[in-house]
Design a protein around this motif. Structure first.
Motif, PDB file in Angstrom:
ATOM      1  N   ASN A   7       0.795  -1.153  -0.096  1.00 17.30           N
ATOM      2  CA  ASN A   7       0.018   0.140  -0.101  1.00 17.30           C
ATOM      3  C   ASN A   7       0.769   1.098  -0.006  1.00 17.30           C
ATOM      4  OD1 ASN A   7      -2.510  -1.244   0.208  1.00 17.30           O
ATOM      5  ND2 ASN A   7      -2.118  -1.638   2.229  1.00 17.30           N
ATOM      6  N   LEU A   8       0.458   2.341  -0.463  1.00 21.11           N
ATOM      7  CA  LEU A   8       1.083   3.510  -0.581  1.00 21.11           C
ATOM      8  C   LEU A   8       1.650   3.988   0.943  1.00 21.11           C
ATOM      9  CD1 LEU A   8       1.702   5.637  -2.616  1.00 21.11           C
ATOM     10  CD2 LEU A   8      -0.320   7.000  -2.161  1.00 21.11           C
ATOM     11  N   GLY A   9       2.782   4.432   0.979  1.00 26.11           N
ATOM     12  CA  GLY A   9       3.218   4.834   2.185  1.00 26.11           C
ATOM     13  C   GLY A   9       3.817   3.798   3.281  1.00 26.11           C
ATOM     14  N   GLU A  10       3.614   2.360   2.824  1.00 24.98           N
ATOM     15  CA  GLU A  10       4.080   1.590   3.694  1.00 24.98           C
ATOM     16  C   GLU A  10       5.510   0.988   3.384  1.00 24.98           C
ATOM     17  OE1 GLU A  10       0.936  -1.857   4.515  1.00 24.98           O
ATOM     18  OE2 GLU A  10       1.891  -2.078   2.378  1.00 24.98           O
ATOM     19  N   THR A  11       6.009   0.558   4.457  1.00 23.88           N
ATOM     20  CA  THR A  11       7.573   0.445   4.388  1.00 23.88           C
ATOM     21  C   THR A  11       7.741  -1.124   4.777  1.00 23.88           C
ATOM     22  OG1 THR A  11       8.413   2.595   5.005  1.00 23.88           O
ATOM     23  CG2 THR A  11       9.892   0.860   5.300  1.00 23.88           C
ATOM     24  N   LYS A  12       8.322  -1.715   3.833  1.00 20.77           N
ATOM     25  CA  LYS A  12       8.362  -3.135   3.973  1.00 20.77           C
ATOM     26  C   LYS A  12       9.767  -3.836   3.996  1.00 20.77           C
ATOM     27  CE  LYS A  12       3.991  -4.508   3.602  1.00 20.77           C
ATOM     28  NZ  LYS A  12       3.425  -5.306   4.640  1.00 20.77           N
ATOM     29  N   VAL A  13      10.091  -4.884   4.211  1.00 21.53           N
ATOM     30  CA  VAL A  13      11.464  -5.550   4.164  1.00 21.53           C
ATOM     31  C   VAL A  13      11.427  -6.783   3.294  1.00 21.53           C
ATOM     32  CG1 VAL A  13      13.085  -6.558   5.725  1.00 21.53           C
ATOM     33  CG2 VAL A  13      11.939  -4.864   6.600  1.00 21.53           C
ATOM     34  N   ILE A  14      12.509  -6.487   2.375  1.00 24.29           N
ATOM     35  CA  ILE A  14      12.874  -7.850   1.392  1.00 24.29           C
ATOM     36  C   ILE A  14      13.193  -9.045   1.870  1.00 24.29           C
ATOM     37  CG2 ILE A  14      14.004  -8.315  -0.672  1.00 24.29           C
ATOM     38  CD1 ILE A  14      14.354  -5.328  -1.190  1.00 24.29           C
ATOM     39  N   VAL A  15      12.367  -9.823   1.669  1.00 22.08           N
ATOM     40  CA  VAL A  15      12.744 -11.369   2.276  1.00 22.08           C
ATOM     41  C   VAL A  15      13.206 -12.260   1.222  1.00 22.08           C
ATOM     42  CG1 VAL A  15      11.362 -11.143   4.251  1.00 22.08           C
ATOM     43  CG2 VAL A  15      10.415 -12.008   2.350  1.00 22.08           C
ATOM     44  N   ASP A  16      12.934 -12.071  -0.052  1.00 20.00           N
ATOM     45  CA  ASP A  16      13.299 -12.983  -1.074  1.00 20.00           C
ATOM     46  C   ASP A  16      12.995 -12.421  -2.355  1.00 20.00           C
ATOM     47  OD1 ASP A  16      14.377 -15.362  -2.026  1.00 20.00           O
ATOM     48  OD2 ASP A  16      12.742 -16.630  -1.568  1.00 20.00           O
ATOM     49  N   PHE A  17      13.452 -13.161  -3.532  1.00 15.18           N
ATOM     50  CA  PHE A  17      13.152 -12.968  -4.943  1.00 15.18           C
ATOM     51  C   PHE A  17      12.578 -14.128  -5.675  1.00 15.18           C
ATOM     52  CE2 PHE A  17      16.698 -10.214  -3.454  1.00 15.18           C
ATOM     53  CZ  PHE A  17      16.233  -9.008  -3.853  1.00 15.18           C
ATOM     54  N   THR A  18      11.973 -13.996  -6.831  1.00 16.32           N
ATOM     55  CA  THR A  18      11.185 -15.032  -7.521  1.00 16.32           C
ATOM     56  C   THR A  18      11.789 -14.819  -8.807  1.00 16.32           C
ATOM     57  OG1 THR A  18       9.169 -14.080  -8.121  1.00 16.32           O
ATOM     58  CG2 THR A  18       9.148 -15.350  -6.060  1.00 16.32           C
ATOM     59  N   LYS A  24      16.953 -11.679 -10.749  1.00 15.08           N
ATOM     60  CA  LYS A  24      17.452 -11.200  -9.389  1.00 15.08           C
ATOM     61  C   LYS A  24      18.559 -10.412  -9.224  1.00 15.08           C
ATOM     62  CE  LYS A  24      15.647 -15.906  -7.748  1.00 15.08           C
ATOM     63  NZ  LYS A  24      16.053 -17.282  -7.188  1.00 15.08           N
ATOM     64  N   ARG A  25      19.542 -10.842 -10.316  1.00 11.77           N
ATOM     65  CA  ARG A  25      20.953  -9.980 -10.362  1.00 11.77           C
ATOM     66  C   ARG A  25      20.297  -8.483 -10.568  1.00 11.77           C
ATOM     67  NH1 ARG A  25      23.739 -13.626 -12.028  1.00 11.77           N
ATOM     68  NH2 ARG A  25      23.160 -13.743 -14.253  1.00 11.77           N
ATOM     69  N   HIS A  26      19.698  -8.260 -11.641  1.00 11.48           N
ATOM     70  CA  HIS A  26      19.284  -6.933 -12.010  1.00 11.48           C
ATOM     71  C   HIS A  26      18.747  -5.972 -10.904  1.00 11.48           C
ATOM     72  CE1 HIS A  26      18.005  -3.736 -14.395  1.00 11.48           C
ATOM     73  NE2 HIS A  26      16.676  -3.925 -14.135  1.00 11.48           N
ATOM     74  N   GLY A  31      19.803  -2.075  -6.104  1.00 11.68           N
ATOM     75  CA  GLY A  31      19.678  -1.891  -4.668  1.00 11.68           C
ATOM     76  C   GLY A  31      18.673  -2.735  -3.720  1.00 11.68           C
ATOM     77  N   PHE A  32      17.872  -3.691  -4.573  1.00 10.94           N
ATOM     78  CA  PHE A  32      17.089  -4.541  -3.780  1.00 10.94           C
ATOM     79  C   PHE A  32      17.777  -5.704  -3.407  1.00 10.94           C
ATOM     80  CE2 PHE A  32      14.721  -2.178  -6.753  1.00 10.94           C
ATOM     81  CZ  PHE A  32      13.769  -1.583  -6.260  1.00 10.94           C
ATOM     82  N   VAL A  33      18.101  -5.641  -2.058  1.00  8.26           N
ATOM     83  CA  VAL A  33      18.677  -6.777  -1.511  1.00  8.26           C
ATOM     84  C   VAL A  33      18.123  -7.385  -0.257  1.00  8.26           C
ATOM     85  CG1 VAL A  33      21.160  -6.193  -2.163  1.00  8.26           C
ATOM     86  CG2 VAL A  33      20.393  -5.199  -0.084  1.00  8.26           C
ATOM     87  N   LYS A  34      18.174  -8.703   0.212  1.00  5.44           N
ATOM     88  CA  LYS A  34      17.410  -9.303   1.491  1.00  5.44           C
ATOM     89  C   LYS A  34      17.644  -8.377   2.529  1.00  5.44           C
ATOM     90  CE  LYS A  34      17.367 -13.684  -0.558  1.00  5.44           C
ATOM     91  NZ  LYS A  34      17.489 -15.373  -0.322  1.00  5.44           N
ATOM     92  N   GLY A  35      16.635  -8.086   3.300  1.00  7.56           N
ATOM     93  CA  GLY A  35      16.764  -7.484   4.666  1.00  7.56           C
ATOM     94  C   GLY A  35      16.805  -5.797   4.731  1.00  7.56           C
ATOM     95  N   GLY A  54      17.764   5.168   0.428  1.00  9.45           N
ATOM     96  CA  GLY A  54      17.766   6.762   0.345  1.00  9.45           C
ATOM     97  C   GLY A  54      17.537   7.088  -1.056  1.00  9.45           C
ATOM     98  N   VAL A  55      17.332   6.125  -2.088  1.00 10.66           N
ATOM     99  CA  VAL A  55      17.310   6.532  -3.634  1.00 10.66           C
ATOM    100  C   VAL A  55      16.079   6.363  -3.867  1.00 10.66           C
ATOM    101  CG1 VAL A  55      18.203   6.132  -5.748  1.00 10.66           C
ATOM    102  CG2 VAL A  55      19.790   6.286  -3.494  1.00 10.66           C
ATOM    103  N   ARG A  56      15.332   7.065  -4.734  1.00 11.20           N
ATOM    104  CA  ARG A  56      13.984   6.947  -5.472  1.00 11.20           C
ATOM    105  C   ARG A  56      14.383   5.896  -6.728  1.00 11.20           C
ATOM    106  NH1 ARG A  56      10.886  12.348  -5.131  1.00 11.20           N
ATOM    107  NH2 ARG A  56      10.801  12.427  -2.928  1.00 11.20           N
ATOM    108  N   VAL A  57      13.583   4.970  -6.828  1.00  7.57           N
ATOM    109  CA  VAL A  57      13.673   3.767  -7.830  1.00  7.57           C
ATOM    110  C   VAL A  57      12.282   3.618  -8.541  1.00  7.57           C
ATOM    111  CG1 VAL A  57      14.570   1.388  -8.622  1.00  7.57           C
ATOM    112  CG2 VAL A  57      15.702   2.869  -6.947  1.00  7.57           C
ATOM    113  N   ALA A  58      12.316   3.644  -9.986  1.00  3.03           N
ATOM    114  CA  ALA A  58      10.940   3.331 -10.311  1.00  3.03           C
ATOM    115  C   ALA A  58      11.016   2.082 -11.158  1.00  3.03           C
ATOM    116  CB  ALA A  58      10.582   4.444 -11.592  1.00  3.03           C
TER     117      ALA A  58
END
Length: 70
Positions: A7-18, A24-26, A31-35, A54-58
């Motif tokens: 949801n908009l404004g939510e902060t989540k923690v990355i736990v895995d990739f599919t 996954k490497r891309h 900057g998307f890494v576990k934790g 701290g960086v905006r990513v689209a």
């Protein structure tokens, strides 16, 4: 759950990739890494603007669906 469902404004923690290893490497190169925390700043029907390290990513929602968060 997938980051695409955050949801908009939510902060989540990355736990895995599919997906394939090159996807996954891309994501990790962007900057998307576990934790790491990710905050959803804005979204529309085609994509999302996220705050990562701290960086905006689209990214598009297809790529966001490959990022699993808690």
């Amino acid at each position: 759950m997938s980051l695409a469902f955050a949801n908009l404004g939510e902060t989540k923690v990355i736990v895995d990739f599919t997906g394939k290893e090159d996807v996954k490497r891309h994501l990790q190169d962007m900057g998307f890494v576990k934790g790491e925390s990710v905050k959803l700043l804005s979204e529309n029907e085609s994509g999302m603007i996220l705050l990562v390290k701290g960086v905006r990513v689209a990214i598009n929602k297809g790529l966001a669906s490959k990022i699993m968060v808690a």
